[in-house]
Design a protein around this motif. Structure first.
Motif, PDB file in Angstrom:
ATOM      1  N   VAL A  89       0.808  -1.231   0.000  1.00 49.77           N
ATOM      2  CA  VAL A  89       0.000   0.000   0.000  1.00 49.77           C
ATOM      3  C   VAL A  89       0.836   1.274   0.000  1.00 49.77           C
ATOM      4  CG1 VAL A  89      -2.011  -1.064   1.089  1.00 49.77           C
ATOM      5  CG2 VAL A  89      -0.214  -0.101   2.531  1.00 49.77           C
ATOM      6  N   LEU A  90       2.160   1.157   0.119  1.00 49.27           N
ATOM      7  CA  LEU A  90       3.026   2.334   0.178  1.00 49.27           C
ATOM      8  C   LEU A  90       4.037   2.297  -0.968  1.00 49.27           C
ATOM      9  CD1 LEU A  90       3.837   2.319   4.011  1.00 49.27           C
ATOM     10  CD2 LEU A  90       2.013   3.594   2.842  1.00 49.27           C
ATOM     11  N   ASN A  91       4.123   3.382  -1.731  1.00 45.63           N
ATOM     12  CA  ASN A  91       5.006   3.422  -2.895  1.00 45.63           C
ATOM     13  C   ASN A  91       6.457   3.130  -2.544  1.00 45.63           C
ATOM     14  OD1 ASN A  91       3.093   3.949  -4.883  1.00 45.63           O
ATOM     15  ND2 ASN A  91       3.164   6.162  -4.549  1.00 45.63           N
ATOM     16  N   GLU A  92       6.926   3.636  -1.428  1.00 44.34           N
ATOM     17  CA  GLU A  92       8.320   3.436  -1.033  1.00 44.34           C
ATOM     18  C   GLU A  92       8.439   2.384   0.073  1.00 44.34           C
ATOM     19  OE1 GLU A  92      10.692   4.827  -2.753  1.00 44.34           O
ATOM     20  OE2 GLU A  92       9.197   5.907  -3.951  1.00 44.34           O
ATOM     21  N   GLY A  93       7.407   1.577   0.252  1.00 40.86           N
ATOM     22  CA  GLY A  93       7.417   0.587   1.319  1.00 40.86           C
ATOM     23  C   GLY A  93       8.339  -0.585   1.040  1.00 40.86           C
ATOM     24  N   THR A  94       8.717  -1.268   2.099  1.00 46.31           N
ATOM     25  CA  THR A  94       9.585  -2.441   1.984  1.00 46.31           C
ATOM     26  C   THR A  94       8.882  -3.553   1.218  1.00 46.31           C
ATOM     27  OG1 THR A  94      10.577  -1.880   4.111  1.00 46.31           O
ATOM     28  CG2 THR A  94      10.950  -4.115   3.290  1.00 46.31           C
ATOM     29  N   THR A  95       9.606  -4.198   0.313  1.00 48.14           N
ATOM     30  CA  THR A  95       9.070  -5.333  -0.430  1.00 48.14           C
ATOM     31  C   THR A  95       9.454  -6.633   0.281  1.00 48.14           C
ATOM     32  OG1 THR A  95      11.034  -5.402  -1.841  1.00 48.14           O
ATOM     33  CG2 THR A  95       9.164  -4.098  -2.624  1.00 48.14           C
ATOM     34  N   LEU A  96       8.739  -7.704  -0.010  1.00 47.61           N
ATOM     35  CA  LEU A  96       8.998  -8.969   0.681  1.00 47.61           C
ATOM     36  C   LEU A  96      10.417  -9.464   0.487  1.00 47.61           C
ATOM     37  CD1 LEU A  96       5.767 -11.115   0.156  1.00 47.61           C
ATOM     38  CD2 LEU A  96       6.587 -10.090   2.283  1.00 47.61           C
ATOM     39  N   ASP A  97      10.958  -9.299  -0.705  1.00 48.98           N
ATOM     40  CA  ASP A  97      12.294  -9.808  -0.981  1.00 48.98           C
ATOM     41  C   ASP A  97      13.384  -9.012  -0.271  1.00 48.98           C
ATOM     42  OD1 ASP A  97      11.241  -7.932  -2.995  1.00 48.98           O
ATOM     43  OD2 ASP A  97      13.279  -7.961  -3.792  1.00 48.98           O
ATOM     44  N   GLN A  98      13.042  -7.844   0.277  1.00 56.35           N
ATOM     45  CA  GLN A  98      14.028  -7.058   1.013  1.00 56.35           C
ATOM     46  C   GLN A  98      14.193  -7.536   2.465  1.00 56.35           C
ATOM     47  OE1 GLN A  98      12.234  -3.157   0.167  1.00 56.35           O
ATOM     48  NE2 GLN A  98      14.089  -2.591  -0.939  1.00 56.35           N
ATOM     49  N   TYR A  99      13.248  -8.341   2.935  1.00 58.62           N
ATOM     50  CA  TYR A  99      13.341  -8.850   4.298  1.00 58.62           C
ATOM     51  C   TYR A  99      14.306 -10.030   4.368  1.00 58.62           C
ATOM     52  CZ  TYR A  99       9.303  -6.168   5.979  1.00 58.62           C
ATOM     53  OH  TYR A  99       8.454  -5.168   6.356  1.00 58.62           O
ATOM     54  N   ASP A 100      15.017 -10.143   5.489  1.00 59.95           N
ATOM     55  CA  ASP A 100      15.768 -11.358   5.760  1.00 59.95           C
ATOM     56  C   ASP A 100      14.790 -12.516   5.960  1.00 59.95           C
ATOM     57  OD1 ASP A 100      18.187 -10.006   5.697  1.00 59.95           O
ATOM     58  OD2 ASP A 100      18.144  -9.563   7.849  1.00 59.95           O
ATOM     59  N   PHE A 111       6.863 -18.745   4.690  1.00 60.75           N
ATOM     60  CA  PHE A 111       7.863 -18.307   3.730  1.00 60.75           C
ATOM     61  C   PHE A 111       7.246 -18.016   2.355  1.00 60.75           C
ATOM     62  CE2 PHE A 111      10.195 -20.750   6.893  1.00 60.75           C
ATOM     63  CZ  PHE A 111      11.188 -19.839   7.230  1.00 60.75           C
ATOM     64  N   PRO A 112       7.404 -16.779   1.869  1.00 61.60           N
ATOM     65  CA  PRO A 112       6.853 -16.423   0.554  1.00 61.60           C
ATOM     66  C   PRO A 112       7.823 -16.748  -0.574  1.00 61.60           C
ATOM     67  CG  PRO A 112       7.776 -14.475   1.581  1.00 61.60           C
ATOM     68  CD  PRO A 112       7.979 -15.616   2.558  1.00 61.60           C
ATOM     69  N   LEU A 113       7.303 -16.825  -1.774  1.00 62.30           N
ATOM     70  CA  LEU A 113       8.165 -16.863  -2.943  1.00 62.30           C
ATOM     71  C   LEU A 113       9.029 -15.604  -2.950  1.00 62.30           C
ATOM     72  CD1 LEU A 113       5.577 -17.960  -5.665  1.00 62.30           C
ATOM     73  CD2 LEU A 113       7.382 -19.370  -4.672  1.00 62.30           C
ATOM     74  N   LYS A 114      10.309 -15.752  -3.291  1.00 63.16           N
ATOM     75  CA  LYS A 114      11.215 -14.601  -3.309  1.00 63.16           C
ATOM     76  C   LYS A 114      11.187 -13.976  -4.695  1.00 63.16           C
ATOM     77  CE  LYS A 114      15.733 -13.125  -1.646  1.00 63.16           C
ATOM     78  NZ  LYS A 114      17.044 -13.565  -1.094  1.00 63.16           N
ATOM     79  N   VAL A 115      10.287 -13.022  -4.856  1.00 61.33           N
ATOM     80  CA  VAL A 115      10.052 -12.350  -6.131  1.00 61.33           C
ATOM     81  C   VAL A 115      10.600 -10.924  -6.050  1.00 61.33           C
ATOM     82  CG1 VAL A 115       8.303 -11.606  -7.787  1.00 61.33           C
ATOM     83  CG2 VAL A 115       7.988 -13.732  -6.504  1.00 61.33           C
ATOM     84  N   HIS A 116      11.287 -10.490  -7.075  1.00 60.90           N
ATOM     85  CA  HIS A 116      11.890  -9.148  -7.093  1.00 60.90           C
ATOM     86  C   HIS A 116      10.833  -8.071  -6.913  1.00 60.90           C
ATOM     87  CE1 HIS A 116      14.707  -5.998  -7.978  1.00 60.90           C
ATOM     88  NE2 HIS A 116      14.092  -5.655  -9.102  1.00 60.90           N
ATOM     89  N   GLN A 117      11.074  -7.166  -5.975  1.00 59.30           N
ATOM     90  CA  GLN A 117      10.203  -6.034  -5.686  1.00 59.30           C
ATOM     91  C   GLN A 117       8.764  -6.490  -5.416  1.00 59.30           C
ATOM     92  OE1 GLN A 117      10.743  -3.184  -8.903  1.00 59.30           O
ATOM     93  NE2 GLN A 117      12.743  -2.577  -8.126  1.00 59.30           N
ATOM     94  N   SER A 118       8.643  -7.511  -4.613  1.00 58.04           N
ATOM     95  CA  SER A 118       7.342  -8.142  -4.395  1.00 58.04           C
ATOM     96  C   SER A 118       6.460  -7.338  -3.444  1.00 58.04           C
ATOM     97  CB  SER A 118       7.543  -9.549  -3.831  1.00 58.04           C
ATOM     98  OG  SER A 118       6.311 -10.147  -3.528  1.00 58.04           O
ATOM     99  N   ASP A 119       5.254  -7.003  -3.894  1.00 61.55           N
ATOM    100  CA  ASP A 119       4.251  -6.335  -3.063  1.00 61.55           C
ATOM    101  C   ASP A 119       3.431  -7.344  -2.266  1.00 61.55           C
ATOM    102  OD1 ASP A 119       1.684  -7.063  -4.725  1.00 61.55           O
ATOM    103  OD2 ASP A 119       3.135  -6.310  -6.177  1.00 61.55           O
ATOM    104  N   GLY A 120       3.719  -8.618  -2.444  1.00 60.71           N
ATOM    105  CA  GLY A 120       3.017  -9.701  -1.765  1.00 60.71           C
ATOM    106  C   GLY A 120       3.324 -10.994  -2.473  1.00 60.71           C
ATOM    107  N   ALA A 121       3.049 -12.115  -1.807  1.00 61.26           N
ATOM    108  CA  ALA A 121       3.308 -13.406  -2.431  1.00 61.26           C
ATOM    109  C   ALA A 121       2.617 -14.505  -1.640  1.00 61.26           C
ATOM    110  CB  ALA A 121       4.807 -13.700  -2.500  1.00 61.26           C
ATOM    111  N   PRO A 122       2.197 -15.565  -2.331  1.00 61.03           N
ATOM    112  CA  PRO A 122       1.685 -16.732  -1.616  1.00 61.03           C
ATOM    113  C   PRO A 122       2.740 -17.290  -0.668  1.00 61.03           C
ATOM    114  CG  PRO A 122       1.165 -16.880  -3.954  1.00 61.03           C
ATOM    115  CD  PRO A 122       2.122 -15.737  -3.793  1.00 61.03           C
ATOM    116  N   VAL A 123       2.282 -17.846   0.448  1.00 64.81           N
ATOM    117  CA  VAL A 123       3.179 -18.472   1.421  1.00 64.81           C
ATOM    118  C   VAL A 123       2.706 -19.887   1.713  1.00 64.81           C
ATOM    119  CG1 VAL A 123       3.738 -16.270   2.519  1.00 64.81           C
ATOM    120  CG2 VAL A 123       1.899 -17.677   3.455  1.00 64.81           C
TER     121      VAL A 123
END
Length: 214
Positions: free
Chosen positions: A57-68, A195-207
């Motif tokens: 929901v945030l343009n500059e928000g953290t994406t899933l793939d940026q998390y450890d 654990f989500p799929l590690k997708v580049h700049q992911s705004d969400g992903a199935p887990v």
């Protein structure tokens, strides 16, 4: 070790949030003709049991793939909210019976019982949602994530995604939606992974969300 699957299976014609495209599973190779089977999957990032990061929901928000990877595993607690009526609010009264376990958990998973309606029109109904007091409590804590056995943290009719925005504007964490089988997890702390799929700049992903007990 006891393991409980908390994940809905991704399939064609499964329940999806209104307006979201349904998944498509297309066989592109078969054992008979190619010597191996391969399937082309077309799926939106917020289908089925999935995780939302701030970038949802945030343009500059953290994406899933940026998390450890450690963001997606930890001790969890199921909060039983089944006494909350349809359209009702999940309040702090639902958390109080668990005492200090609420603070020791890294994930709070809210169990409304709504997963029993998966695959029926009622799943798209007026499921219970957390109120502002619970949201403020979560924001003030140090949780890695929260989760729900419904379409999510916001009512299905809230096109502004108000609670999503309040959460992610103030906290680096994930929101997990469309969980199931939370009634099998008991009332104590347990290990949880999503654990989500590690997708580049992911705004969400199935887990693949699971609980396990040692």
């Amino acid at each position: 070790m006891k393991v409980i699957d908390l994940t809905h299976t991704i399939r064609e014609h499964m329940p999806v949030f209104p307006g979201t495209e349904e998944p498509s599973l297309q066989t592109v190779s078969t054992c008979e003709t190619d010597g191996f089977k391969e399937t082309k999957i077309s799926i939106c990032t917020h289908v089925g049991t999935h995780a939302d990061p701030p970038a949802h929901v945030l343009n500059e928000g953290t994406t899933l793939d940026q998390y450890d990877a450690g963001q997606f595993i930890g001790k969890a607690l199921v909060v039983d909210c089944r006494r909350v009526k349809e359209g009702g609010a999940i309040t702090m009264d639902c958390l109080r019976p668990y005492g200090d376990k609420v603070e020791k958990a890294e994930f709070l998973l809210f169990h409304t019982g709504w997963d029993a309606y998966w695959g029926t029109p009622q799943y798209f109904g007026d499921y219970p949602c957390i109120d502002d007091s619970v949201l403020e409590y979560v924001v003030a804590g140090s949780y890695k994530g929260i989760g729900f056995d419904t379409f999510g943290i916001d009512p299905i009719g809230d096109e502004e995604l108000t609670r999503h925005r309040k959460l992610f504007q103030r906290r680096e964490m994930i929101n997990i939606e469309n969980l199931k089988n939370l009634h099998l997890c008991g009332s104590g702390l347990f290990w949880f992974g999503c654990f989500p799929l590690k997708v580049h700049q992911s705004d969400g992903a199935p887990v693949r969300a699971v609980a396990w007990f040692e």
